[in-house]
Design an enzyme around this catalytic site. Sequence first.
Site, short mmCIF file in Angstrom:
data_model
loop_
_atom_site.label_atom_id
_atom_site.label_comp_id
_atom_site.label_asym_id
_atom_site.label_seq_id
_atom_site.Cartn_x
_atom_site.Cartn_y
_atom_site.Cartn_z
N GLY A 129 0.79 -1.22 0.00
CA GLY A 129 0.00 0.00 0.00
C GLY A 129 0.82 1.26 0.00
CG ASP A 130 3.49 4.33 1.58
OD1 ASP A 130 4.00 4.93 0.60
OD2 ASP A 130 3.17 4.92 2.62
#
Length: 438
Positions: free
Chosen positions: A223-224
Amino acid sequence: MSCKCDSYGVLRPHSVTITEFGAVGDGVTLNTKAFQNAMFYLNSFADKGGAKLFVPAGRWLTGSFDLISHLTLWLDKDAVILGSTYSEDWPVVDPLPSYGRGRELPGGRHRSLIFGRNLTDVVITGENGTIDGQGFEWWERFRNKTLDYTRPHLVELMNSTGVVISNLTFLNSPFWTIHPVYCSQVTVRNVTIRAPLNSPNTDGIDPDSCDDVCIEDCFITTGDDVIAIKSGWDEYGISYGRPSTNIIIRRLIGETRSSGIAIGSEMSGGVSEVHAEDLLFFNSAAGIRIKTSPGRGGYVKNIYMANVTLVNVGTAIRFTGNYGEHPDEHYDPNATPLIEKITFKDIKGENITTAGLMQGIEGDSFRDICLYNITLQVTTNSPWNCSYIEGYSEMVTPETCESLRGEIFPDHCSDCYGLPSDLRISRKRNKGAWLLSW
Protein backbone atom coordinates in the site's frame (compact mmCIF):
# COMPACT_ATOMS: atom_id res chain seq x y z
CA MET A 1 28.66 -2.06 -8.22
CA SER A 2 28.17 -5.64 -7.12
CA CYS A 3 26.70 -7.25 -4.05
CA LYS A 4 29.13 -8.75 -1.61
CA CYS A 5 28.94 -12.41 -0.69
CA ASP A 6 26.39 -13.10 2.01
CA SER A 7 26.12 -15.79 4.67
CA TYR A 8 23.03 -17.55 3.31
CA GLY A 9 24.85 -20.88 3.09
CA VAL A 10 26.57 -20.63 6.47
CA LEU A 11 26.52 -23.86 8.44
CA ARG A 12 25.64 -23.52 12.11
CA PRO A 13 27.10 -26.24 14.32
CA HIS A 14 24.09 -26.17 16.66
CA SER A 15 20.42 -26.49 15.70
CA VAL A 16 17.16 -26.67 17.65
CA THR A 17 13.47 -26.67 16.76
CA ILE A 18 11.01 -24.22 18.24
CA THR A 19 8.85 -27.12 19.50
CA GLU A 20 11.65 -28.05 21.90
CA PHE A 21 10.70 -24.94 23.85
CA GLY A 22 7.01 -25.74 24.11
CA ALA A 23 5.76 -23.95 21.01
CA VAL A 24 2.47 -25.11 19.50
CA GLY A 25 1.78 -24.43 15.83
CA ASP A 26 -2.02 -24.32 15.96
CA GLY A 27 -2.41 -20.63 15.13
CA VAL A 28 -4.09 -20.03 18.50
CA THR A 29 -1.49 -20.69 21.20
CA LEU A 30 0.71 -17.66 21.90
CA ASN A 31 4.36 -18.72 21.52
CA THR A 32 6.19 -15.53 22.51
CA LYS A 33 7.83 -17.19 25.52
CA ALA A 34 8.94 -20.14 23.41
CA PHE A 35 10.73 -17.86 20.93
CA GLN A 36 12.27 -15.82 23.74
CA ASN A 37 13.47 -18.92 25.59
CA ALA A 38 14.91 -20.39 22.41
CA MET A 39 16.95 -17.23 21.83
CA PHE A 40 18.16 -17.25 25.44
CA TYR A 41 19.34 -20.83 25.07
CA LEU A 42 20.95 -20.38 21.65
CA ASN A 43 22.86 -17.33 22.79
CA SER A 44 25.23 -19.65 24.64
CA PHE A 45 26.45 -20.89 21.24
CA ALA A 46 27.23 -17.45 19.83
CA ASP A 47 30.97 -17.90 20.38
CA LYS A 48 30.91 -21.51 19.13
CA GLY A 49 29.94 -20.88 15.52
CA GLY A 50 26.39 -19.77 16.19
CA ALA A 51 23.12 -21.65 16.03
CA LYS A 52 20.03 -22.31 13.95
CA LEU A 53 16.43 -22.10 15.12
CA PHE A 54 14.18 -24.23 12.90
CA VAL A 55 10.50 -23.37 12.62
CA PRO A 56 8.64 -26.38 11.16
CA ALA A 57 5.31 -26.51 9.33
CA GLY A 58 2.51 -24.95 11.33
CA ARG A 59 1.02 -21.59 12.28
CA TRP A 60 3.10 -20.13 15.08
CA LEU A 61 1.35 -17.21 16.78
CA THR A 62 3.67 -14.87 18.67
CA GLY A 63 4.24 -11.40 19.96
CA SER A 64 7.45 -9.46 19.46
CA PHE A 65 10.73 -11.29 20.13
CA ASP A 66 14.44 -10.42 19.88
CA LEU A 67 17.05 -12.13 17.74
CA ILE A 68 20.66 -12.77 18.75
CA SER A 69 24.02 -12.65 16.99
CA HIS A 70 25.35 -15.57 14.93
CA LEU A 71 21.86 -16.91 14.40
CA THR A 72 19.95 -18.44 11.50
CA LEU A 73 16.18 -18.28 11.84
CA TRP A 74 14.96 -20.89 9.34
CA LEU A 75 11.32 -21.34 8.30
CA ASP A 76 10.08 -24.53 6.69
CA LYS A 77 8.12 -24.08 3.44
CA ASP A 78 4.82 -24.62 5.30
CA ALA A 79 5.78 -22.61 8.38
CA VAL A 80 3.91 -19.38 9.15
CA ILE A 81 4.94 -17.04 11.95
CA LEU A 82 1.84 -15.02 12.85
CA GLY A 83 1.93 -11.67 14.64
CA SER A 84 -0.44 -11.33 17.54
CA THR A 85 -3.45 -9.07 16.98
CA TYR A 86 -3.20 -7.70 20.54
CA SER A 87 -1.11 -4.54 20.88
CA GLU A 88 0.11 -5.53 24.35
CA ASP A 89 2.13 -8.30 22.69
CA TRP A 90 4.15 -5.64 20.85
CA PRO A 91 6.05 -3.71 23.58
CA VAL A 92 6.58 0.05 23.31
CA VAL A 93 10.20 1.15 22.86
CA ASP A 94 11.97 4.50 22.57
CA PRO A 95 11.82 6.45 19.33
CA LEU A 96 14.75 6.27 16.95
CA PRO A 97 17.29 9.02 17.76
CA SER A 98 17.35 10.13 14.10
CA TYR A 99 13.58 10.69 14.23
CA GLY A 100 13.17 12.19 17.70
CA ARG A 101 9.68 10.72 18.10
CA GLY A 102 7.48 8.03 16.66
CA ARG A 103 6.95 8.45 12.94
CA GLU A 104 3.18 8.70 13.36
CA LEU A 105 2.73 10.03 16.89
CA PRO A 106 4.91 11.80 19.47
CA GLY A 107 6.56 9.50 21.97
CA GLY A 108 7.55 5.88 21.62
CA ARG A 109 6.67 3.21 19.09
CA HIS A 110 5.68 -0.42 19.15
CA ARG A 111 8.58 -2.80 18.68
CA SER A 112 8.63 -4.88 15.51
CA LEU A 113 7.49 -8.49 15.49
CA ILE A 114 11.04 -9.72 14.79
CA PHE A 115 13.52 -7.34 16.37
CA GLY A 116 17.22 -7.09 17.09
CA ARG A 117 19.85 -4.53 17.98
CA ASN A 118 23.65 -4.48 18.13
CA LEU A 119 23.85 -7.83 16.35
CA THR A 120 26.39 -9.47 14.06
CA ASP A 121 25.83 -12.24 11.51
CA VAL A 122 22.05 -12.70 11.45
CA VAL A 123 20.26 -14.75 8.79
CA ILE A 124 16.47 -14.87 8.41
CA THR A 125 15.67 -17.38 5.69
CA GLY A 126 14.07 -20.69 4.81
CA GLU A 127 12.21 -22.57 2.10
CA ASN A 128 9.79 -19.75 1.32
CA GLY A 129 8.08 -19.89 4.68
CA THR A 130 5.87 -16.97 5.68
CA ILE A 131 5.95 -14.19 8.26
CA ASP A 132 2.49 -12.63 8.54
CA GLY A 133 2.04 -9.49 10.64
CA GLN A 134 -1.77 -9.70 10.57
CA GLY A 135 -1.82 -5.93 10.30
CA PHE A 136 -5.56 -5.51 9.76
CA GLU A 137 -6.26 -4.39 13.33
CA TRP A 138 -3.42 -1.88 13.19
CA TRP A 139 -4.66 -0.44 9.88
CA GLU A 140 -8.14 0.05 11.31
CA ARG A 141 -6.78 1.76 14.41
CA PHE A 142 -4.77 4.05 12.15
CA ARG A 143 -7.83 4.91 10.05
CA ASN A 144 -9.97 5.42 13.17
CA LYS A 145 -7.22 7.51 14.84
CA THR A 146 -7.21 5.31 17.93
CA LEU A 147 -3.48 4.56 17.99
CA ASP A 148 -1.57 5.38 21.17
CA TYR A 149 1.88 4.90 19.63
CA THR A 150 3.43 4.52 16.18
CA ARG A 151 2.62 1.17 14.58
CA PRO A 152 5.28 -1.58 14.54
CA HIS A 153 7.29 -2.88 11.61
CA LEU A 154 7.30 -6.54 10.71
CA VAL A 155 11.12 -6.88 10.88
CA GLU A 156 13.48 -4.26 12.29
CA LEU A 157 17.18 -4.65 12.98
CA MET A 158 19.14 -1.78 14.53
CA ASN A 159 22.88 -1.11 14.73
CA SER A 160 23.65 -4.50 13.23
CA THR A 161 26.21 -5.84 10.76
CA GLY A 162 26.06 -8.81 8.42
CA VAL A 163 22.29 -9.19 7.97
CA VAL A 164 20.75 -11.54 5.38
CA ILE A 165 17.00 -11.83 4.74
CA SER A 166 16.12 -14.24 1.94
CA ASN A 167 13.77 -16.86 0.50
CA LEU A 168 10.70 -15.89 2.52
CA THR A 169 7.26 -14.34 2.08
CA PHE A 170 6.24 -11.37 4.24
CA LEU A 171 2.55 -10.50 4.55
CA ASN A 172 0.40 -7.74 6.02
CA SER A 173 2.86 -5.70 8.02
CA PRO A 174 1.28 -3.27 10.47
CA PHE A 175 3.62 -0.50 9.19
CA TRP A 176 6.85 -0.68 7.14
CA THR A 177 7.69 -4.31 6.40
CA ILE A 178 11.50 -4.73 6.49
CA HIS A 179 13.35 -1.89 8.22
CA PRO A 180 17.12 -2.13 8.71
CA VAL A 181 18.23 1.02 10.52
CA TYR A 182 21.83 2.06 11.39
CA CYS A 183 23.01 -1.20 9.81
CA SER A 184 25.90 -2.25 7.57
CA GLN A 185 26.26 -5.13 5.10
CA VAL A 186 22.58 -5.91 4.59
CA THR A 187 21.31 -8.30 1.92
CA VAL A 188 17.62 -8.78 1.11
CA ARG A 189 17.28 -11.35 -1.63
CA ASN A 190 14.52 -13.42 -3.21
CA VAL A 191 11.70 -12.29 -0.95
CA THR A 192 8.03 -11.69 -1.67
CA ILE A 193 6.25 -8.93 0.22
CA ARG A 194 2.49 -8.50 0.02
CA ALA A 195 -0.07 -6.23 1.61
CA PRO A 196 -3.38 -4.90 0.24
CA LEU A 197 -2.99 -1.89 -2.02
CA ASN A 198 -5.19 0.13 0.33
CA SER A 199 -3.21 -0.75 3.46
CA PRO A 200 -1.66 2.40 5.01
CA ASN A 201 2.14 2.87 5.04
CA THR A 202 3.01 -0.77 4.40
CA ASP A 203 6.32 0.03 2.66
CA GLY A 204 8.20 -2.99 1.36
CA ILE A 205 11.89 -2.50 2.25
CA ASP A 206 13.17 0.69 3.91
CA PRO A 207 16.96 0.88 4.40
CA ASP A 208 17.34 3.74 6.88
CA SER A 209 20.76 5.25 7.67
CA CYS A 210 22.37 2.07 6.34
CA ASP A 211 25.44 1.37 4.21
CA ASP A 212 26.42 -1.49 1.93
CA VAL A 213 22.89 -2.69 1.20
CA CYS A 214 21.91 -5.13 -1.55
CA ILE A 215 18.27 -5.71 -2.53
CA GLU A 216 17.69 -8.09 -5.43
CA ASP A 217 15.28 -10.57 -7.01
CA CYS A 218 12.22 -9.45 -5.07
CA PHE A 219 8.49 -9.16 -5.80
CA ILE A 220 6.65 -6.55 -3.74
CA THR A 221 3.04 -5.35 -3.82
CA THR A 222 2.03 -3.03 -0.99
CA GLY A 223 0.00 0.00 0.00
CA ASP A 224 2.99 2.36 0.04
CA ASP A 225 6.48 2.68 -1.43
CA VAL A 226 7.95 -0.57 -2.72
CA ILE A 227 11.45 0.59 -1.67
CA ALA A 228 12.00 3.73 0.42
CA ILE A 229 15.54 4.85 1.24
CA LYS A 230 15.69 7.04 4.34
CA SER A 231 18.18 8.61 6.75
CA GLY A 232 16.45 10.49 9.55
CA TRP A 233 13.95 13.28 10.01
CA ASP A 234 14.73 17.01 10.07
CA GLU A 235 16.85 18.29 12.97
CA TYR A 236 17.09 14.80 14.51
CA GLY A 237 18.43 13.25 11.33
CA ILE A 238 20.82 16.15 10.83
CA SER A 239 22.15 15.79 14.37
CA TYR A 240 22.45 12.00 14.20
CA GLY A 241 24.27 12.36 10.90
CA ARG A 242 24.30 8.80 9.61
CA PRO A 243 23.71 8.61 5.82
CA SER A 244 22.39 5.82 3.67
CA THR A 245 25.06 4.99 1.11
CA ASN A 246 26.27 2.24 -1.23
CA ILE A 247 22.86 0.76 -1.95
CA ILE A 248 22.28 -1.66 -4.84
CA ILE A 249 18.79 -2.54 -6.06
CA ARG A 250 18.26 -4.87 -9.00
CA ARG A 251 15.80 -7.30 -10.56
CA LEU A 252 12.80 -5.94 -8.71
CA ILE A 253 9.10 -6.14 -9.60
CA GLY A 254 6.64 -3.95 -7.73
CA GLU A 255 3.06 -2.70 -7.57
CA THR A 256 1.81 0.04 -5.27
CA ARG A 257 -0.51 2.99 -4.97
CA SER A 258 2.58 5.02 -4.11
CA SER A 259 6.11 4.84 -5.60
CA GLY A 260 8.26 2.04 -6.94
CA ILE A 261 11.52 3.44 -5.58
CA ALA A 262 11.40 6.47 -3.28
CA ILE A 263 14.17 8.41 -1.60
CA GLY A 264 12.89 10.25 1.44
CA SER A 265 11.02 12.01 2.57
CA GLU A 266 13.13 11.47 5.70
CA MET A 267 16.64 11.96 4.26
CA SER A 268 18.24 14.45 6.65
CA GLY A 269 21.34 12.33 7.23
CA GLY A 270 21.99 12.14 3.49
CA VAL A 271 21.54 9.54 0.74
CA SER A 272 24.21 8.80 -1.87
CA GLU A 273 25.68 6.12 -4.16
CA VAL A 274 22.43 4.39 -5.02
CA HIS A 275 22.50 2.09 -8.06
CA ALA A 276 19.23 0.54 -9.22
CA GLU A 277 18.64 -1.42 -12.42
CA ASP A 278 16.37 -3.99 -14.04
CA LEU A 279 13.17 -2.72 -12.46
CA LEU A 280 9.52 -3.27 -13.38
CA PHE A 281 6.72 -1.26 -11.75
CA PHE A 282 3.07 -1.54 -12.73
CA ASN A 283 -0.32 -0.16 -11.66
CA SER A 284 1.46 2.39 -9.48
CA ALA A 285 1.06 6.08 -8.68
CA ALA A 286 4.72 6.84 -9.42
CA GLY A 287 7.72 4.99 -10.78
CA ILE A 288 10.66 6.81 -9.19
CA ARG A 289 10.25 9.55 -6.61
CA ILE A 290 12.47 11.83 -4.53
CA LYS A 291 10.74 13.48 -1.56
CA THR A 292 12.20 16.24 0.57
CA SER A 293 11.38 19.62 2.06
CA PRO A 294 12.86 22.78 3.55
CA GLY A 295 13.87 21.79 7.06
CA ARG A 296 15.22 18.41 6.00
CA GLY A 297 18.81 19.46 5.34
CA GLY A 298 20.96 16.56 4.21
CA TYR A 299 21.50 15.60 0.59
CA VAL A 300 20.51 13.20 -2.17
CA LYS A 301 23.31 12.75 -4.67
CA ASN A 302 25.03 10.24 -6.93
CA ILE A 303 21.89 8.30 -7.84
CA TYR A 304 21.80 6.04 -10.92
CA MET A 305 18.72 4.15 -12.09
CA ALA A 306 18.66 2.23 -15.37
CA ASN A 307 16.73 -0.41 -17.30
CA VAL A 308 13.32 0.48 -15.90
CA THR A 309 9.97 -0.65 -17.33
CA LEU A 310 6.80 1.14 -16.25
CA VAL A 311 3.27 -0.06 -17.08
CA ASN A 312 0.08 1.76 -16.06
CA VAL A 313 1.91 4.29 -13.91
CA GLY A 314 0.60 7.74 -12.99
CA THR A 315 3.86 9.72 -12.97
CA ALA A 316 7.04 8.12 -14.27
CA ILE A 317 9.51 10.44 -12.47
CA ARG A 318 8.45 12.66 -9.61
CA PHE A 319 10.45 15.08 -7.44
CA THR A 320 8.68 16.75 -4.52
CA GLY A 321 10.61 19.60 -2.92
CA ASN A 322 7.92 20.68 -0.44
CA TYR A 323 6.75 17.40 1.01
CA GLY A 324 6.23 18.85 4.49
CA GLU A 325 5.64 16.54 7.48
CA HIS A 326 7.92 17.71 10.29
CA PRO A 327 8.44 15.98 13.65
CA ASP A 328 7.84 19.17 15.64
CA GLU A 329 8.10 22.94 15.44
CA HIS A 330 11.82 23.00 16.26
CA TYR A 331 13.07 22.23 12.75
CA ASP A 332 15.06 24.90 10.90
CA PRO A 333 13.12 26.00 7.78
CA ASN A 334 16.39 27.30 6.33
CA ALA A 335 17.96 23.83 6.40
CA THR A 336 17.50 23.14 2.71
CA PRO A 337 18.60 19.84 1.14
CA LEU A 338 21.22 19.42 -1.58
CA ILE A 339 19.81 17.41 -4.48
CA GLU A 340 22.28 16.79 -7.32
CA LYS A 341 23.81 14.29 -9.77
CA ILE A 342 20.83 12.06 -10.41
CA THR A 343 20.76 9.99 -13.61
CA PHE A 344 17.87 8.08 -15.13
CA LYS A 345 18.78 5.91 -18.12
CA ASP A 346 17.04 3.41 -20.41
CA ILE A 347 13.47 3.82 -19.17
CA LYS A 348 10.44 2.62 -21.11
CA GLY A 349 6.82 3.11 -20.17
CA GLU A 350 3.39 2.42 -21.54
CA ASN A 351 0.10 3.95 -20.46
CA ILE A 352 1.85 6.64 -18.43
CA THR A 353 -0.29 9.59 -17.35
CA THR A 354 2.54 12.09 -16.75
CA ALA A 355 6.18 11.69 -17.79
CA GLY A 356 7.64 13.92 -15.11
CA LEU A 357 6.40 16.10 -12.27
CA MET A 358 9.67 17.55 -11.04
CA GLN A 359 9.37 20.28 -8.42
CA GLY A 360 12.48 21.56 -6.67
CA ILE A 361 12.71 24.28 -4.03
CA GLU A 362 12.78 27.98 -4.81
CA GLY A 363 16.29 29.24 -4.17
CA ASP A 364 17.56 25.67 -3.88
CA SER A 365 17.23 24.15 -7.34
CA PHE A 366 17.84 20.46 -7.87
CA ARG A 367 20.76 20.27 -10.29
CA ASP A 368 22.61 17.92 -12.60
CA ILE A 369 19.49 15.88 -13.25
CA CYS A 370 20.22 13.76 -16.33
CA LEU A 371 17.77 11.83 -18.50
CA TYR A 372 19.10 9.49 -21.18
CA ASN A 373 17.28 7.15 -23.58
CA ILE A 374 13.79 7.45 -22.11
CA THR A 375 10.66 6.59 -24.11
CA LEU A 376 7.27 6.98 -22.46
CA GLN A 377 3.83 6.52 -23.98
CA VAL A 378 2.05 9.38 -22.24
CA THR A 379 -1.70 9.96 -22.19
CA THR A 380 -1.71 13.65 -21.17
CA ASN A 381 -1.10 16.69 -23.36
CA SER A 382 1.33 18.18 -20.80
CA PRO A 383 3.81 15.36 -20.21
CA TRP A 384 6.41 17.33 -18.19
CA ASN A 385 6.03 19.88 -15.41
CA CYS A 386 9.31 21.23 -13.98
CA SER A 387 10.19 23.96 -11.51
CA TYR A 388 13.56 24.77 -9.92
CA ILE A 389 15.17 21.87 -11.79
CA GLU A 390 18.43 22.06 -13.76
CA GLY A 391 19.96 19.36 -15.89
CA TYR A 392 20.44 17.67 -19.25
CA SER A 393 18.79 15.13 -21.49
CA GLU A 394 19.22 13.13 -24.68
CA MET A 395 17.00 10.70 -26.54
CA VAL A 396 13.92 11.50 -24.41
CA THR A 397 10.37 11.08 -25.73
CA PRO A 398 8.19 13.04 -25.25
CA GLU A 399 10.48 16.07 -25.20
CA THR A 400 11.30 17.13 -21.69
CA CYS A 401 10.85 20.54 -20.08
CA GLU A 402 13.02 23.50 -21.08
CA SER A 403 15.24 23.39 -17.99
CA LEU A 404 16.37 19.85 -18.85
CA ARG A 405 17.04 20.29 -22.56
CA GLY A 406 20.76 20.96 -22.33
CA GLU A 407 22.71 18.32 -24.21
CA ILE A 408 24.63 15.72 -22.23
CA PHE A 409 27.31 15.25 -24.86
CA PRO A 410 29.97 16.37 -25.31
CA ASP A 411 30.33 18.91 -22.51
CA HIS A 412 28.16 17.68 -19.65
CA CYS A 413 28.75 13.95 -19.41
CA SER A 414 30.82 14.46 -16.26
CA ASP A 415 27.83 16.22 -14.67
CA CYS A 416 25.73 13.08 -15.11
CA TYR A 417 26.43 10.52 -12.44
CA GLY A 418 27.17 7.06 -13.77
CA LEU A 419 27.20 7.89 -17.48
CA PRO A 420 30.48 6.79 -19.14
CA SER A 421 31.94 9.32 -21.53
CA ASP A 422 32.22 6.75 -24.33
CA LEU A 423 28.45 6.23 -24.28
CA ARG A 424 28.14 8.96 -26.91
CA ILE A 425 29.73 6.60 -29.44
CA SER A 426 26.84 4.17 -29.25
CA ARG A 427 23.99 6.40 -28.24
CA LYS A 428 22.47 6.46 -31.72
CA ARG A 429 22.62 2.74 -32.30
CA ASN A 430 19.43 0.78 -32.41
CA LYS A 431 19.28 -0.70 -28.96
CA GLY A 432 16.40 -3.02 -29.83
CA ALA A 433 13.89 -4.31 -27.36
CA TRP A 434 15.03 -5.52 -23.99
CA LEU A 435 13.29 -7.82 -21.60
CA LEU A 436 13.98 -8.51 -17.98
CA SER A 437 14.82 -12.12 -17.19
CA TRP A 438 13.72 -13.58 -13.91
